[in-house]
Design an enzyme around this catalytic site. Structure first.
Site, PDB file in Angstrom:
ATOM      1  N   ASP A  40       0.844  -1.198   0.000  1.00  0.00           N
ATOM      2  CA  ASP A  40       0.000   0.000   0.000  1.00  0.00           C
ATOM      3  C   ASP A  40       0.874   1.240   0.000  1.00  0.00           C
ATOM      4  OD1 ASP A  40      -2.343   1.644   0.042  1.00  0.00           O
ATOM      5  OD2 ASP A  40      -3.382   0.032   1.085  1.00  0.00           O
ATOM      6  N   ASP A  75       4.815   4.691  -3.065  1.00  0.00           N
ATOM      7  CA  ASP A  75       3.942   5.362  -4.036  1.00  0.00           C
ATOM      8  C   ASP A  75       4.244   4.814  -5.429  1.00  0.00           C
ATOM      9  OD1 ASP A  75       2.709   7.108  -5.815  1.00  0.00           O
ATOM     10  OD2 ASP A  75       3.166   8.888  -4.614  1.00  0.00           O
ATOM     11  N   SER A 162     -11.239  -0.448 -15.247  1.00  0.00           N
ATOM     12  CA  SER A 162     -12.572  -0.136 -14.702  1.00  0.00           C
ATOM     13  C   SER A 162     -13.570  -0.186 -15.847  1.00  0.00           C
ATOM     14  CB  SER A 162     -12.564   1.268 -14.103  1.00  0.00           C
ATOM     15  OG  SER A 162     -13.887   1.680 -13.813  1.00  0.00           O
ATOM     16  N   TYR A 175     -10.152  10.017 -14.718  1.00  0.00           N
ATOM     17  CA  TYR A 175     -10.025   8.631 -14.241  1.00  0.00           C
ATOM     18  C   TYR A 175     -10.356   7.654 -15.366  1.00  0.00           C
ATOM     19  CZ  TYR A 175     -11.510   4.439 -11.617  1.00  0.00           C
ATOM     20  OH  TYR A 175     -11.686   3.149 -11.156  1.00  0.00           O
ATOM     21  N   LYS A 179      -7.844   4.971 -17.056  1.00  0.00           N
ATOM     22  CA  LYS A 179      -8.125   3.528 -17.038  1.00  0.00           C
ATOM     23  C   LYS A 179      -8.201   2.966 -18.463  1.00  0.00           C
ATOM     24  CE  LYS A 179      -8.619   2.440 -12.583  1.00  0.00           C
ATOM     25  NZ  LYS A 179      -7.652   1.538 -11.908  1.00  0.00           N
ATOM     26  N   THR A 208     -18.093  -2.032  -7.403  1.00  0.00           N
ATOM     27  CA  THR A 208     -17.803  -3.142  -6.495  1.00  0.00           C
ATOM     28  C   THR A 208     -17.830  -2.664  -5.051  1.00  0.00           C
ATOM     29  OG1 THR A 208     -16.383  -4.098  -8.211  1.00  0.00           O
ATOM     30  CG2 THR A 208     -16.081  -4.934  -5.984  1.00  0.00           C
ATOM     31  N   TYR A 228     -30.588 -12.987  -7.624  1.00  0.00           N
ATOM     32  CA  TYR A 228     -30.395 -13.521  -8.979  1.00  0.00           C
ATOM     33  C   TYR A 228     -30.061 -12.453 -10.013  1.00  0.00           C
ATOM     34  CZ  TYR A 228     -35.249 -11.998  -9.268  1.00  0.00           C
ATOM     35  OH  TYR A 228     -36.384 -11.237  -9.232  1.00  0.00           O
TER      36      TYR A 228
END
Ligand SMILES: NC(=O)c1ccc[n+]([C@@H]2O[C@H](COP(=O)([O-])OP(=O)(O)OC[C@H]3O[C@@H](n4cnc5c(N)ncnc54)[C@H](O)[C@@H]3O)[C@@H](O)[C@H]2O)c1
Length: 270
Positions: A40, A75, A162, A175, A179, A208, A228
């Site tokens: 991390d 980083d 993503s 973003y 991606k 998510t 379902y």
């Protein structure tokens, strides 16, 4: 090797795995027998949304599965840090055979979400921060790890993009563009590693239910339930299963592909 331990003998590095989706992926790879390095940005990052006290706690919870593990910080937008991360993992766990680039996110230069966050208004400093945290970080980690995989003709890389990478948006634009660039970088890297047998693929998750997602979004109660209907939010484990497949020999001829794990949110060819 049996399917229950299909990653036995592998060393995996999962970036951004102190919490959230990265942690779920690290956990799944460890369940399948891999030794896993937990990474991390800092020791404290796993605590940001209350998931773990710190990175040591995230790593300790993976160690309970009976595999070797370690915590490593840095980083991913800093080239020296990525080289050090790779070197530390190799020194402690051995050559890396699975790299999952999961660290990233829609975070502005000064923290929080960019504001404005659209195609024409987003600030230049936020565009640069998003590129560092997503595209450049992914590229730097690949550069730190993949050459050695190519020398050994052994390795699998799974980048995390993503659903946002695959269709046009009016928000989260920097973003989404970063991606989308990860998706195409994955294809280009795959072209470069093909002869050497290092597989490279990308997973594009739909929304998510990670700690950060739940803490920072107004969620739709109808999409929370895991019944379902596929018109719902993913459980992190559903994304982790796809990553585990791509990382393993079950996907031995799958290369340069984008796997959209989004319950059919993006239903189109390509
Ligand atoms: N949760 C979702 O709905 C969703 C959907 C699509 C894609 N994703 C992607 O999945 C990944 C994980 O998302 P999440 O929901 O678990 O969010 P998260 O914020 O909990 O996880 C991101 C992780 O990356 C780390 N990180 C961020 N910038 C970093 C940097 N510069 N250097 C090192 N580490 C850094 C964070 O500290 C954190 O551990 C991200 O790349 C995100 O864009 C998430």
């Amino acid at each position: 090797m049996n399917d229950a331990k299909m990653l036995e003998g592998h060393v995996a590095l999962v970036t951004g795995s102190g919490r959230g989706l990265g942690y779920a992926i690290a956990y799944r790879l460890a369940e399948l027998g891999a030794n896993v390095a937990i990474h991390d940005r800092s020791q404290e990052a796993p605590a940001e949304f209350g998931e773990f006290k710190d990175l040591n706690a995230s790593a300790a919870s993976i160690a309970e599965l009976g595999v070797q593990t370690m915590g490593v910080v840095g980083d991913i937008g800093d080239e020296e840090a990525t080289v050090r991360i790779a070197r530390d993992v190799q020194a402690k766990l051995g050559p890396i055979s699975v790299l999952v680039n999961c660290a990233g996110g829609d975070i502005a230069a000064k923290g929080g979400k960019p504001n404005p966050n659209d195609a024409l208004g987003i600030k230049l400093e936020d565009i640069r921060a998003l590129l560092d945290r997503n595209l450049i970080g992914t590229m730097l980690m690949c550069r730190a790890v993949v050459p050695e995989m190519m020398e050994r003709h052994r390795g699998s890389v799974v980048n995390i993009a993503s659903g946002a990478a695959h269709f046009g948006h009016t928000k989260e634009v920097g973003y989404a563009a970063a991606k989308a660039a990860i998706v195409h970088y994955t294809r280009c890297l795959a072209a470069e590693t093909r002869e050497q047998g290092v597989r490279v693929n990308v997973v594009s998750p739909g929304a998510t239910k990670t700690g950060r997602f739940l803490a920072t979004r107004v969620t739709d109660p109808d999409r929370m339930e895991e019944g379902y209907s596929l018109n719902r939010y993913a459980n992190p484990r559903e994304i982790a299963n796809g990553v585990a497949f791509l990382a393993s020999d079950m996907a031995s001829f799958v290369h340069g592909q984008a796997l959209r794990i989004d319950g059919g949110l993006t239903l189109y060819p390509g």
